[in-house]
Design an enzyme around this catalytic site. Structure first.
Site, PDB file in Angstrom:
ATOM      1  CG  ASN A  10      -2.012  -1.112   1.060  1.00  0.00           C
ATOM      2  OD1 ASN A  10      -2.650  -1.258   0.018  1.00  0.00           O
ATOM      3  ND2 ASN A  10      -2.110  -1.945   2.072  1.00  0.00           N
ATOM      4  NE  ARG A  17      -9.300   5.992  -0.274  1.00  0.00           N
ATOM      5  CZ  ARG A  17      -9.873   6.428  -1.385  1.00  0.00           C
ATOM      6  NH1 ARG A  17     -10.628   7.503  -1.356  1.00  0.00           N
ATOM      7  NH2 ARG A  17      -9.703   5.787  -2.526  1.00  0.00           N
ATOM      8  CG  ASN A  73       7.607   1.806   5.504  1.00  0.00           C
ATOM      9  OD1 ASN A  73       7.026   0.953   6.178  1.00  0.00           O
ATOM     10  ND2 ASN A  73       7.123   3.029   5.339  1.00  0.00           N
ATOM     11  CG  HIS A  79       2.626  -3.938  12.288  1.00  0.00           C
ATOM     12  ND1 HIS A  79       3.529  -3.164  12.973  1.00  0.00           N
ATOM     13  CD2 HIS A  79       2.050  -3.107  11.375  1.00  0.00           C
ATOM     14  CE1 HIS A  79       3.479  -1.919  12.510  1.00  0.00           C
ATOM     15  NE2 HIS A  79       2.593  -1.864  11.535  1.00  0.00           N
TER      16      HIS A  79
HETATM   17  O1  CA2 Z   1       3.980   4.598   8.878  1.00  0.00           O
HETATM   18  C1  CA2 Z   1       4.358   3.777   8.041  1.00  0.00           C
HETATM   19  O2  CA2 Z   1       5.246   4.011   7.214  1.00  0.00           O
HETATM   20  C2  CA2 Z   1       3.676   2.400   7.956  1.00  0.00           C
HETATM   21  O3  CA2 Z   1       4.696   1.442   7.678  1.00  0.00           O
HETATM   22  C3  CA2 Z   1       2.681   2.497   6.803  1.00  0.00           C
HETATM   23  C4  CA2 Z   1       1.788   1.268   6.630  1.00  0.00           C
HETATM   24  C5  CA2 Z   1       1.189   0.816   7.970  1.00  0.00           C
HETATM   25  O4  CA2 Z   1       0.528  -0.423   7.815  1.00  0.00           O
HETATM   26  C6  CA2 Z   1       2.255   0.685   9.061  1.00  0.00           C
HETATM   27  O5  CA2 Z   1       1.621   0.322  10.272  1.00  0.00           O
HETATM   28  C7  CA2 Z   1       3.007   1.993   9.251  1.00  0.00           C
HETATM   29  C8  CA2 Z   1       0.667   1.593   5.619  1.00  0.00           C
HETATM   30  C9  CA2 Z   1       1.189   1.937   4.232  1.00  0.00           C
HETATM   31  C10 CA2 Z   1       0.326   2.878   3.456  1.00  0.00           C
HETATM   32  O6  CA2 Z   1      -1.075   2.645   3.659  1.00  0.00           O
HETATM   33  C11 CA2 Z   1      -1.987   3.492   3.083  1.00  0.00           C
HETATM   34  C12 CA2 Z   1      -3.256   3.530   3.666  1.00  0.00           C
HETATM   35  C13 CA2 Z   1      -4.222   4.364   3.136  1.00  0.00           C
HETATM   36  C14 CA2 Z   1      -3.942   5.133   2.024  1.00  0.00           C
HETATM   37  C15 CA2 Z   1      -2.696   5.090   1.431  1.00  0.00           C
HETATM   38  C16 CA2 Z   1      -1.703   4.267   1.967  1.00  0.00           C
END
Ligand code: CA2
Length: 149
Positions: A10, A17, A73, A79
């Site tokens: 993602n 978003r 990342n 997790h």
């Molecule tokens: O804070 C970070 O860089 C994370 O690694 C991003 C992840 C998340 O699952 C980790 O807990 C923390 C999420 C990646 C991006 O997710 C999106 C969600 C909604 C819209 C666009 C990207």
């Protein structure tokens, strides 16, 4: 010095978003930011992003004997993934864990990080800037290591 920047699931959707959490920049903006940072720091940078755990493991394995340092990342796989942790241990390339958001202030399920056990540094909550900090940390870690030899 060759640095590989690996991003998990993602991250390619950044800027679409949840801008309040991850900012307004897109994945392409992140790549541009990292390219500029790498030029400033005098390092060679390449990128890999995937939504699939096994592909991330493959990318880490392909870095063996080719890449000097990894910025990772793992996104949601942070997790959950023992496989990504094991891949990092297998190639034994210095690595820094980066998170765009401050995961320490978020949900309980984001408090565990498997890769943290391997990475020599973790940077959270600095947005894209965290990737530049990670490259700087790799530069100093690797040049200190070289001095010791
Ligand atoms: O804070 C970070 O860089 C994370 O690694 C991003 C992840 C998340 O699952 C980790 O807990 C923390 C999420 C990646 C991006 O997710 C999106 C969600 C909604 C819209 C666009 C990207």
């Amino acid at each position: 010095m060759k640095i590989l920047v690996i991003n998990g699931p993602n991250i390619n959707m950044l800027g679409i978003r949840e801008k309040n959490i991850y900012g307004a920049g897109t994945y392409e903006d992140l790549l541009d930011f990292c390219r500029n940072a790498a030029e400033e720091l005098g390092v060679e940078v390449s990128f890999f992003q995937s939504n699939h755990e096994g592909d991330l493991v493959d990318a880490i394995q392909h870095a063996y004997k080719v890449i000097d340092g990894i910025v990772i990342n793992p996104a949601a796989y942070t997790h959950t993934s023992v496989a990504i942790l094991d891949a990092l241990k297998a190639v034994s390339i210095p690595a820094v864990e980066v998170h765009i958001s401050d995961v320490s202030k978020r949900e309980d399920f984001r408090q565990i990080s498997y890769v943290r056990q391997y990475c020599f540094k973790t940077i959270t909550g600095m947005g894209f800037e965290g990737y530049k900090e990670a490259m700087k940390a790799l530069l100093s870690e690797i040049s200190n290591g070289a001095e010791k030899q």
